[in-house]
Design a protein around this motif. Structure first.
Motif, PDB file in Angstrom:
ATOM      1  N   GLY A 137       6.070   4.301   6.976  1.00  0.00           N
ATOM      2  CA  GLY A 137       6.739   5.655   7.058  1.00  0.00           C
ATOM      3  C   GLY A 137       7.103   5.591   5.560  1.00  0.00           C
ATOM      4  O   GLY A 137       7.626   4.703   4.900  1.00  0.00           O
ATOM      5  N   ARG A 138       7.197   7.067   5.202  1.00  0.00           N
ATOM      6  CA  ARG A 138       7.745   7.308   3.803  1.00  0.00           C
ATOM      7  C   ARG A 138       9.010   6.596   3.306  1.00  0.00           C
ATOM      8  O   ARG A 138       9.762   6.467   4.280  1.00  0.00           O
ATOM      9  N   GLY A 139       8.706   5.971   2.143  1.00  0.00           N
ATOM     10  CA  GLY A 139       9.904   5.464   1.799  1.00  0.00           C
ATOM     11  C   GLY A 139      10.078   4.017   2.260  1.00  0.00           C
ATOM     12  O   GLY A 139      11.172   3.342   2.190  1.00  0.00           O
ATOM     13  N   GLY A 140       9.314   3.373   2.810  1.00  0.00           N
ATOM     14  CA  GLY A 140       9.098   2.106   3.686  1.00  0.00           C
ATOM     15  C   GLY A 140       9.220   0.947   2.716  1.00  0.00           C
ATOM     16  O   GLY A 140       9.255  -0.105   3.272  1.00  0.00           O
ATOM     17  N   SER A 141       9.133   1.110   1.492  1.00  0.00           N
ATOM     18  CA  SER A 141       9.105  -0.194   0.693  1.00  0.00           C
ATOM     19  C   SER A 141      10.436  -0.994   0.725  1.00  0.00           C
ATOM     20  O   SER A 141      10.859  -1.990   0.657  1.00  0.00           O
ATOM     21  N   ASP A 142      11.521  -0.006   0.703  1.00  0.00           N
ATOM     22  CA  ASP A 142      13.067  -0.237   1.063  1.00  0.00           C
ATOM     23  C   ASP A 142      12.957  -1.347   2.228  1.00  0.00           C
ATOM     24  O   ASP A 142      13.475  -2.257   1.999  1.00  0.00           O
ATOM     25  N   VAL A 145       7.075  -3.957  -4.607  1.00  0.00           N
ATOM     26  CA  VAL A 145       7.225  -2.600  -5.479  1.00  0.00           C
ATOM     27  C   VAL A 145       6.571  -1.526  -4.454  1.00  0.00           C
ATOM     28  O   VAL A 145       5.718  -1.805  -3.592  1.00  0.00           O
ATOM     29  N   SER A 146       6.877  -0.309  -5.047  1.00  0.00           N
ATOM     30  CA  SER A 146       6.091   0.855  -4.347  1.00  0.00           C
ATOM     31  C   SER A 146       5.056   1.320  -5.286  1.00  0.00           C
ATOM     32  O   SER A 146       4.826   0.621  -5.917  1.00  0.00           O
ATOM     33  N   ALA A 147       4.294   2.282  -4.549  1.00  0.00           N
ATOM     34  CA  ALA A 147       3.108   2.780  -5.416  1.00  0.00           C
ATOM     35  C   ALA A 147       3.883   3.625  -6.589  1.00  0.00           C
ATOM     36  O   ALA A 147       4.913   4.045  -6.451  1.00  0.00           O
ATOM     37  N   GLU A 166       2.025   9.002  -6.296  1.00  0.00           N
ATOM     38  CA  GLU A 166       0.716   8.393  -5.976  1.00  0.00           C
ATOM     39  C   GLU A 166       0.537   8.474  -4.351  1.00  0.00           C
ATOM     40  O   GLU A 166      -0.493   9.148  -3.772  1.00  0.00           O
ATOM     41  N   THR A 167       1.447   8.444  -3.546  1.00  0.00           N
ATOM     42  CA  THR A 167       1.228   8.405  -1.927  1.00  0.00           C
ATOM     43  C   THR A 167       1.082   9.976  -1.705  1.00  0.00           C
ATOM     44  O   THR A 167       0.222  10.296  -0.935  1.00  0.00           O
ATOM     45  N   ASN A 168       1.697  10.858  -2.298  1.00  0.00           N
ATOM     46  CA  ASN A 168       1.479  12.401  -2.080  1.00  0.00           C
ATOM     47  C   ASN A 168       0.072  12.592  -2.700  1.00  0.00           C
ATOM     48  O   ASN A 168      -0.599  13.500  -1.999  1.00  0.00           O
ATOM     49  N   GLY A 198      -2.053   2.230  -2.459  1.00  0.00           N
ATOM     50  CA  GLY A 198      -1.146   2.857  -3.815  1.00  0.00           C
ATOM     51  C   GLY A 198      -0.413   1.507  -4.446  1.00  0.00           C
ATOM     52  O   GLY A 198      -0.253   1.043  -5.536  1.00  0.00           O
ATOM     53  N   GLU A 199       0.043   0.820  -3.161  1.00  0.00           N
ATOM     54  CA  GLU A 199       0.917  -0.431  -3.419  1.00  0.00           C
ATOM     55  C   GLU A 199       0.186  -1.340  -4.067  1.00  0.00           C
ATOM     56  O   GLU A 199       0.517  -2.516  -4.797  1.00  0.00           O
ATOM     57  N   GLN A 200      -1.321  -1.421  -3.530  1.00  0.00           N
ATOM     58  CA  GLN A 200      -1.964  -2.545  -4.080  1.00  0.00           C
ATOM     59  C   GLN A 200      -2.341  -2.407  -5.527  1.00  0.00           C
ATOM     60  O   GLN A 200      -2.322  -3.514  -6.379  1.00  0.00           O
TER      61      GLN A 200
HETATM   62  N1  ASP Z   1       4.875   4.623  -1.465  1.00  0.00           N
HETATM   63  C1  ASP Z   1       5.510   5.011  -0.355  1.00  0.00           C
HETATM   64  C2  ASP Z   1       6.144   6.724  -0.288  1.00  0.00           C
HETATM   65  O1  ASP Z   1       6.059   7.192  -1.244  1.00  0.00           O
HETATM   66  C3  ASP Z   1       6.480   3.996   0.136  1.00  0.00           C
HETATM   67  C4  ASP Z   1       7.678   4.090  -0.581  1.00  0.00           C
HETATM   68  O2  ASP Z   1       7.687   4.668  -1.971  1.00  0.00           O
HETATM   69  O3  ASP Z   1       8.762   3.427  -0.194  1.00  0.00           O
HETATM   70  O4  ASP Z   1       6.753   6.908   0.597  1.00  0.00           O
END
Ligand code: ASP
Ligand code: MG
Length: 409
Positions: free
Chosen positions: A149-154, A40-42, A46-48, A73-75
Motif C-alpha cells: 500500500g502507498r507509503g508502505g516503506s515506513d 529505501v522507497s522508490a 516513480e511509483t506514480n 521502483g524500490e529495486q
Molecule cells: N514507493 C511507495 C509509494 O510511493 C512506497 C513508499 O514510498 O513508502 O507509495
C-alpha cells in the motif's frame, strides 16, 4: 553501538545526488560503530509514474501485475544506494522483499506482513555488512510479489526493526520531526521532542501525513522505538514512544490536527424510533462509504435530526443515497455541506485533566467560530466548523493551549 533500522523516503533518494547524500549519512553512522539496516522507497514520483504507465495500457490491470510493476521502483534505489556505499569503501548488500524474505498475505497492492526471515540479515550484519532492503514490497507464500500500500516503506522499516529487535527505527524524511501543528499555518508551531504512539495515531489519522498510519500501529504493537528525522538537516527529530510512567507531567494537549477532506450530511425530521440510525447508515456502508462523526439530536414531536460526516469525495454518492432513502424513512429533508473542516486537539494528558473541552470551545467562540459537531475520545476532542475558519481556528487553539511554549521537561 546500536542496531538501527533507517528508512529513507522518496524525496531523500529522489536523485543520484540525494542518494549520494544518503550514502554519506549512512557511512557516518557506520563509522560510529552501529549495525545498520537501511530501507529505501522508490525515487519520488516513480511509483506514480509507474501507475501512469499501467493506466496507459489498461484501465484496471490485475493487482498482481500492478505489484510486479510497482515493486521495481524500490529495486532501483536499493541498487544505487548500495553502489554508492561500495564507492565509499563500505561493505553493503541489497535485497528485495522476496530475498529477505518478507512474507505477506496475498492481498495484492495492500498486503500485510506476516513474518520476516531475518537470518540472512543477521549473517550479513555479523560480517560487518550494511544491509539495504527494498521498502514497500514482500512476497506471498506462493512466491508472488506483493506491495504494502502507498507509503508502505515506513511499515517495512518498522517491521524489520521489530523482527530484528533493533534499538530504534529511524524514519528519515523531508521534515525534521512531528510538529504541534502544521507550520505552514501557525508560524510558532514547534517540533515535539516526543509524542506517544496513541497521540501519533490520532494525529496521523486526522491528516498529519508524516508517517503511514499502519507503520505507527505496528510500532506501537511491537513496542519499536520510532523516530522521525530530517534527511537534510541534523537534529534529534521526534521520538514516538509508549506512554510514560505517571510521574512525568504530560502536556494536556500535544498537538492540533485538522482535516479538510470531510463533508457533512443531515437527514431531518425522521421518526425517533428504534432502527432509524441503522436504516440510514446501512445503505451508506453497503456503498463502501466510510462514516466518521455521527450526531443525533431529538427534535420536537419525537422527530430527530441525524447528521454524519464522510470523506468529501464520497459526498455526492452519499447524498444521492439519502435522497432515495428519505421517502422510505418519511424524513423531512436531506441537507448537505461539503465546505466543512474538522479540527482536533490531541493529548494523553487530557485523561487526567478537566476543563479541556470548555477551554477549546471558549477559544473558538472568542473568534466567533460556530461549532457544528463535536466528538470526543479519551485523548482527543474534534469539532466540525465552516471550512473558511479552519486556519483561524487552528491558530487560536494553538495559542489557547500555549503550544508555542517549550514543554517543561
Ligand atoms: N514507493 C511507495 C509509494 O510511493 C512506497 C513508499 O514510498 O513508502 O507509495
Ligand atoms: Mg513515500
Amino acid at each position: 553501538m546500536a542496531l538501527l533500522v533507517q528508512k529513507f523516503g522518496g524525496t531523500s533518494v529522489g536523485s543520484v545526488d540525494r542518494i549520494e547524500n544518503v550514502a554519506d549519512k549512512v557511512c557516518k553512522f557506520r563509522d560510529e560503530g552501529h549495525d545498520l539496516v537501511i530501507v529505501v522507497s522508490a525515487m519520488s514520483g516513480e511509483t506514480n509514474r509507474l501507475t501512469g504507465l499501467a493506466k496507459e495500457v489498461m484501465e484496471h490491470p490485475t493487482p498482481r501485475e500492478m505489484d510486479v510493476l510497482l515493486s521495481t521502483g524500490e529495486q532501483v534505489t536499493i541498487a544505487l544506494l548500495t553502489m554508492a556505499l561500495h564507492k565509499r569503501g563500505y561493505d553493503a548488500r541489497s535485497y528485495l522483499g522476496t530475498q529477505v524474505r518478507i512474507l505477506t498475505d496475498d492481498s495484492h497492492t495492500k498486503a500485510r506482513i506476516l513474518d520476516i526471515d531475518n537470518q540472512r540479515i543477521h549473517e550479513d550484519l555479523k560480517a560487518g555488512c550494511i544491509v539495504v532492503v527494498a521498502g514497500f514490497q514482500g512476497v506471498d507464500e506462493h512466491g508472488n510479489i506483493t506491495t504494502l500500500g502507498r507509503g508502505g516503506s515506513d511499515t517495512t522499516g518498522v517491521a524489520l526493526a521489530a523482527a530484528l529487535q533493533a534499538d530504534e527505527c529511524q524514519i528519515y524524511t523531508d521534515v525534521d520531526g512531528v510538529y504541534t501543528t502544521d507550520p505552514r499555518i501557525v508560524d510558532s508551531a514547534r517540533r515535539l521532542e516526543s509524542i506517544t504512539f496513541e497521540e501519533m495515531l490520532e494525529m496521523a489519522s486526522l491528516g498529519s501525513k508524516v508517517l503511514q498510519i499502519r507503520a505507527v500501529e505496528f510500532a506501537g504493537k511491537y513496542n519499536v522505538p520510532l523516530r522521525v528525522l530530517s534527511t537534510f538537516e541534523d537534529g534529534p527529530g521526534t521520538l514516538i514512544r509508549i506512554e510514560e510512567d505517571e510521574n512525568m507531567e504530560a502536556p494536556v494537549v500535544s498537538g492540533i490536527a485538522f482535516n479538510r477532506d470531510e463533508a457533512k450530511l443531515t437527514v431531518t425530521g425522521v421518526p425517533d424510533i428504534p432502527g432509524v440510525a441503522s436504516k440510514i447508515l446501512k445503505p451508506i456502508s453497503d456503498a463502501n462509504i466510510e462514516v466518521d462523526m455521527i450526531v443525533q439530536n431529538v427534535g420536537e414531536d419525537n422527530l430527530t435530526d441525524f447528521t454524519f460526516t464522510v470523506h468529501r469525495n464520497e459526498f455526492k454518492k452519499a447524498y444521492a443515497i439519502l435522497e432515495r432513502l428519505a421517502q422510505e424513512l418519511s424524513a423531512q429533508t436531506v441537507k448537505g455541506d461539503d465546505k466543512i473542516a474538522k479540527v482536533s486537539i490531541v493529548g494523553v494528558g487530557m485523561r487526567s485533566h478537566a476543563g479541556v473541552a470548555s477551554k477549546m470551545f471558549e477559544a473558538l467562540s472568542q473568534e466567533g467560530i460556530n461549532i457544528q459537531m463535536i466528538s470526543t475520545s479519551e485523548i482527543k476532542i474534534s469539532v466540525v466548523i465552516d471550512e473558511k475558519y479552519l486556519e483561524l481556528a487552528v491558530r487560536s487553539l494553538h495559542s489557547a493551549f500555549e503550544l508555542q511554549k517549550e514543554a517543561v521537561e
